[in-house]
Design an enzyme around this catalytic site. Structure first.
Site, mmCIF file in Angstrom:
data_model
loop_
_atom_site.group_PDB
_atom_site.id
_atom_site.type_symbol
_atom_site.label_atom_id
_atom_site.label_comp_id
_atom_site.label_asym_id
_atom_site.label_seq_id
_atom_site.Cartn_x
_atom_site.Cartn_y
_atom_site.Cartn_z
ATOM 1 N N PRO A 181 46.891 31.144 14.500
ATOM 2 C CA PRO A 181 48.037 31.896 13.974
ATOM 3 C C PRO A 181 47.921 33.377 14.307
ATOM 4 O O PRO A 181 46.818 33.901 14.441
ATOM 5 C CB PRO A 181 47.946 31.679 12.459
ATOM 6 C CG PRO A 181 46.525 31.319 12.193
ATOM 7 C CD PRO A 181 46.014 30.634 13.424
ATOM 8 N N ASP A 182 49.082 34.042 14.448
ATOM 9 C CA ASP A 182 49.006 35.499 14.577
ATOM 10 C C ASP A 182 48.870 36.094 13.172
ATOM 11 O O ASP A 182 48.612 35.362 12.209
ATOM 12 C CB ASP A 182 50.189 36.060 15.385
ATOM 13 C CG ASP A 182 51.525 35.913 14.663
ATOM 14 O OD1 ASP A 182 51.533 35.498 13.485
ATOM 15 O OD2 ASP A 182 52.561 36.211 15.290
ATOM 16 N N PHE A 183 49.032 37.390 13.057
ATOM 17 C CA PHE A 183 48.814 38.022 11.751
ATOM 18 C C PHE A 183 50.099 38.233 10.971
ATOM 19 O O PHE A 183 50.156 37.992 9.777
ATOM 20 C CB PHE A 183 48.101 39.384 11.945
ATOM 21 C CG PHE A 183 46.714 39.225 12.476
ATOM 22 C CD1 PHE A 183 45.648 39.074 11.616
ATOM 23 C CD2 PHE A 183 46.470 39.203 13.842
ATOM 24 C CE1 PHE A 183 44.363 38.895 12.097
ATOM 25 C CE2 PHE A 183 45.191 39.033 14.338
ATOM 26 C CZ PHE A 183 44.131 38.874 13.465
ATOM 27 N N ARG A 184 51.147 38.683 11.667
ATOM 28 C CA ARG A 184 52.296 39.205 10.921
ATOM 29 C C ARG A 184 53.572 38.396 11.066
ATOM 30 O O ARG A 184 54.595 38.812 10.520
ATOM 31 C CB ARG A 184 52.552 40.661 11.349
ATOM 32 C CG ARG A 184 51.406 41.560 10.971
ATOM 33 C CD ARG A 184 51.583 43.006 11.356
ATOM 34 N NE ARG A 184 50.404 43.755 10.920
ATOM 35 C CZ ARG A 184 49.252 43.771 11.567
ATOM 36 N NH1 ARG A 184 49.116 43.124 12.708
ATOM 37 N NH2 ARG A 184 48.212 44.434 11.091
ATOM 38 N N ASN A 255 42.427 40.694 20.419
ATOM 39 C CA ASN A 255 42.038 39.384 19.895
ATOM 40 C C ASN A 255 40.518 39.226 19.855
ATOM 41 O O ASN A 255 39.795 39.756 20.700
ATOM 42 C CB ASN A 255 42.666 38.273 20.737
ATOM 43 C CG ASN A 255 44.181 38.334 20.675
ATOM 44 O OD1 ASN A 255 44.740 38.974 19.791
ATOM 45 N ND2 ASN A 255 44.846 37.679 21.608
ATOM 46 N N ASP A 257 39.293 36.035 19.575
ATOM 47 C CA ASP A 257 39.084 34.601 19.810
ATOM 48 C C ASP A 257 38.334 34.313 21.111
ATOM 49 O O ASP A 257 38.020 33.163 21.404
ATOM 50 C CB ASP A 257 40.422 33.852 19.778
ATOM 51 C CG ASP A 257 41.462 34.419 20.753
ATOM 52 O OD1 ASP A 257 41.067 34.913 21.829
ATOM 53 O OD2 ASP A 257 42.659 34.352 20.444
ATOM 54 N N HIS A 274 39.060 45.174 19.405
ATOM 55 C CA HIS A 274 38.725 44.885 18.009
ATOM 56 C C HIS A 274 37.467 44.022 17.910
ATOM 57 O O HIS A 274 37.269 43.303 16.936
ATOM 58 C CB HIS A 274 39.919 44.245 17.293
ATOM 59 C CG HIS A 274 41.094 45.176 17.167
ATOM 60 N ND1 HIS A 274 42.332 44.792 16.710
ATOM 61 C CD2 HIS A 274 41.210 46.509 17.437
ATOM 62 C CE1 HIS A 274 43.145 45.845 16.707
ATOM 63 N NE2 HIS A 274 42.488 46.894 17.160
HETATM 64 P P1 OAD Z 1 50.609 40.488 15.044
HETATM 65 O O1 OAD Z 1 50.594 39.251 14.256
HETATM 66 O O2 OAD Z 1 50.775 41.764 14.318
HETATM 67 O O3 OAD Z 1 51.767 40.409 16.134
HETATM 68 C C1 OAD Z 1 51.937 39.296 16.952
HETATM 69 C C2 OAD Z 1 53.196 39.495 17.780
HETATM 70 O O4 OAD Z 1 53.289 38.422 18.698
HETATM 71 C C3 OAD Z 1 54.472 39.488 16.963
HETATM 72 O O5 OAD Z 1 55.350 40.468 17.475
HETATM 73 C C4 OAD Z 1 55.024 38.089 17.183
HETATM 74 O O6 OAD Z 1 56.437 38.042 17.120
HETATM 75 C C5 OAD Z 1 54.560 37.800 18.578
HETATM 76 N N1 OAD Z 1 54.326 36.390 18.900
HETATM 77 C C6 OAD Z 1 53.729 35.447 18.159
HETATM 78 N N2 OAD Z 1 53.627 34.284 18.830
HETATM 79 C C7 OAD Z 1 54.186 34.501 20.037
HETATM 80 C C8 OAD Z 1 54.391 33.701 21.202
HETATM 81 N N3 OAD Z 1 53.988 32.436 21.279
HETATM 82 N N4 OAD Z 1 55.003 34.261 22.250
HETATM 83 C C9 OAD Z 1 55.435 35.553 22.205
HETATM 84 N N5 OAD Z 1 55.252 36.351 21.146
HETATM 85 C C10 OAD Z 1 54.637 35.848 20.070
HETATM 86 O O7 OAD Z 1 49.281 40.483 15.923
HETATM 87 P P2 OAD Z 1 48.607 41.711 16.671
HETATM 88 O O8 OAD Z 1 49.631 42.659 17.177
HETATM 89 O O9 OAD Z 1 47.646 41.162 17.632
HETATM 90 O O10 OAD Z 1 43.270 43.493 13.532
HETATM 91 O O11 OAD Z 1 47.825 42.387 15.466
HETATM 92 C C11 OAD Z 1 47.005 43.480 15.722
HETATM 93 C C12 OAD Z 1 45.852 43.523 14.782
HETATM 94 O O12 OAD Z 1 46.298 43.362 13.436
HETATM 95 C C13 OAD Z 1 44.854 42.418 14.957
HETATM 96 O O13 OAD Z 1 43.933 42.661 15.985
HETATM 97 C C14 OAD Z 1 44.173 42.381 13.622
HETATM 98 C C15 OAD Z 1 45.352 42.571 12.715
HETATM 99 O O14 OAD Z 1 45.091 43.173 11.503
HETATM 100 C C16 OAD Z 1 42.139 43.351 12.856
HETATM 101 O O15 OAD Z 1 41.912 42.384 12.216
HETATM 102 C C17 OAD Z 1 41.212 44.481 12.938
#
Ligand code: OAD
Length: 485
Positions: A181-184, A255, A257, A274
């Site tokens: 999963p992503d974060f946000r 990432n 991972d 990170h």
């Molecule tokens: P986010 O979860 O903040 O953002 C992910 C982005 O990817 C969002 O804009 C989603 O819409 C998009 N997305 C998700 N799945 C997708 C897909 N299959 N294709 C295209 N777009 C997709 O994640 P990050 O930006 O990586 O830090 O978050 C940054 C940091 O926040 C992480 O490294 C982590 C977190 O807190 C730490 O833990 C230190």
């Protein structure tokens, strides 16, 4: 003195105030002073828990740069030093030296500013530049190198002589197709699904202060997130192809991972901004004994908090928590990489976390920037520009000249670009071959499915269900090329 730029959660002034413990400061002062420049909840469009670049408490990173030797890793401020600007006593918003606004115009004498001028002159000039750029006044229009602001325009640029060095900036969205999963993302993002850990706020799970008191939630989560069980996505292999075509200057990833490594990018081609799960260290500063991933994994999969064999302190994987410094490699490489990059490709990131997000503003003014993401991110924001985070991306305004957003699934976007470049079959074959190799390692008795591939990438998932992206398709109002992948 060490690196002073760290990740922090500055959108949470109440929590910050609690940790800071200075009752004389107001809520705003905690957010703005102790936490350095903060993206307020308002300024980040209501996204909860957004985070921003911050100084360590009371040590604004860009105004204390005398402690950073020129060229020292970690010196985002050193760009100011190198230009001879006095910075020791100046209250410069964090991130200002990183912005394009602060860079000398092309062709300018780099020493000119260093030769004279007072601190006030420098500050005035900085302010003038920021305002001029923000308001679009008095600056020469940068060269437009794309013949069209579309994926096709980017592909043609990539095929031209001018495009020799590509930098990728990636985030959690490139790994969602691998099952992480992503974060946000609302609903599916990690931060929306941490209820069972009873955290004071979602990001606490990656907050170093919280971790020191309560390491259990992080290790419970780590059990789910640990690398080695998943396959890289099409997007990861697209970057591998960029490397094989001799185009990849560097991949900057947020990432943890390690899927970029699994996909075949070498450590020198990567900046794991990170951190990484690959190694871990004892938290006790007088010990700092190093452990490897397999040692940590063994503990975590036995539902134990890893404790140091030598001193019994908690052992933490070398991923960067909020409140910790980014790896020195991030700071040392960005100085040169972002000066010479011909094309920036940003994929799968909300660009909500600093200092990583502000890298988009570090590229030369004529360098095209391609965003492949489900939503538009990193766009210009007058407030952020004025606060020194540089100018974000501009996909849609009349002045747009170099930024292209391809909205949709990262894998589909990479396939669409690969098709325009004439690489699509090669990319699909690479993915097929590598996934087969990973499956073969996961199930060694079934050697028939192995068809070669890079042995360095032969780590991976064990469930054999495949990490290939679903064909989500682009949902974009702006696909750019008008083609189906
Ligand atoms: P986010 O979860 O903040 O953002 C992910 C982005 O990817 C969002 O804009 C989603 O819409 C998009 N997305 C998700 N799945 C997708 C897909 N299959 N294709 C295209 N777009 C997709 O994640 P990050 O930006 O990586 O830090 O978050 C940054 C940091 O926040 C992480 O490294 C982590 C977190 O807190 C730490 O833990 C230190």
């Amino acid at each position: 003195m060490g690196v002073v730029v760290s990740l922090s959660q500055s959108a949470l002034p109440e929590q910050h105030a609690e940790k800071c413990g200075d009752p004389l400061l107001s809520r705003e002062e905690h957010a703005g002073m102790c936490g350095g420049l903060s993206q307020s909840a308002e300024s980040t469009r209501g996204i909860p828990g957004s985070v921003a670049l911050s100084a360590n408490h009371r040590l604004p990173p860009f105004s204390q740069s005398e402690s950073l030797l020129p060229g020292t890793p970690g010196s985002l401020a050193s760009s100011a030093n190198q230009r001879g600007r006095p910075t020791a006593s100046r209250e410069v918003p964090p991130g200002v030296p990183m912005s394009e606004a602060d860079a000398p115009p092309p062709g300018a004498d780099p020493d000119a500013e260093a030769e004279g001028g007072s601190e006030e002159d420098s500050d005035m000039e900085l302010l003038r530049n920021l305002l001029a750029r923000t308001l679009g006044l008095g600056t020469e229009p940068p060269e437009r190198v794309l013949d069209e602001l579309s994926l096709a325009g980017i592909a043609r640029f990539m095929q031209s002589e001018r495009c020799r060095r590509v930098v990728c900036m990636v985030g959690a969205g490139i790994s969602t197709a691998a099952g992480i999963p992503d974060f946000r993302s609302p609903g599916t993002g990690l931060y929306a699904n941490l209820g069972r850990y009873e955290l004071p706020y979602p990001e606490a799970i990656f907050d170093i202060s919280y971790f020191k008191q309560h390491p259990e939630p992080f290790f419970a989560l780590a059990k789910e997130l640990l690398p080695g069980q998943l396959k890289p996505t099409v997007c990861h292999y697209f970057m591998r192809l960029l490397k094989e075509k001799g185009l990849l200057l560097r991949c900057y990833t947020q990432n943890i991972d390690t899927l970029e490594r699994v996909a075949g990018l070498q450590p020198e081609e990567l900046v794991e901004a990170h951190g990484t799960f690959q190694t871990a260290h004892c938290l006790r500063s007088s010990c700092r004994h190093q452990y490897d991933l397999s040692w940590v994994k063994e503990k975590i999969f036995s539902s134990l908090v890893p404790k140091c064999d030598k001193c019994q302190s908690v052992v933490k994987p070398d991923i960067v928590f909020f409140g910790e410094n980014l790896p020195s490699r991030f700071f040392s490489l960005l100085q040169s990489d972002f000066q010479k990059v011909d094309l920036l490709i940003i994929m799968g990131t909300s660009l909500q976390v600093q200092p990583f997000a502000s890298l988009v503003s570090r590229v030369p003014a004529s360098t095209p920037r391609l965003l492949i993401n489900k939503e538009k991110t990193g766009q210009s924001d007058v407030f952020m520009s004025l606060m020194g985070f540089g100018c974000g991306m501009d996909f849609d305004s009349d002045k747009a000249y170099r930024d292209v957003a391809w909205l949709g699934d990262c894998d589909e976007g990479c396939l669409a670009l690969a098709e325009l470049l004439g690489w699509k079959k090669e990319l699909q074959e690479l993915v097929r071959k590598e996934h087969a190799a990973i499956d073969a390692v996961a199930a060694p008795e079934d050697t028939s499915s192995a068809s070669g591939g890079d042995p360095t990438s032969r780590r991976g998932r064990t469930d054999g269900s495949g990490g290939r992206a679903e064909s989500g398709g682009a949902s974009s109002e702006q696909r750019g090329d008008g083609k189906e992948p």
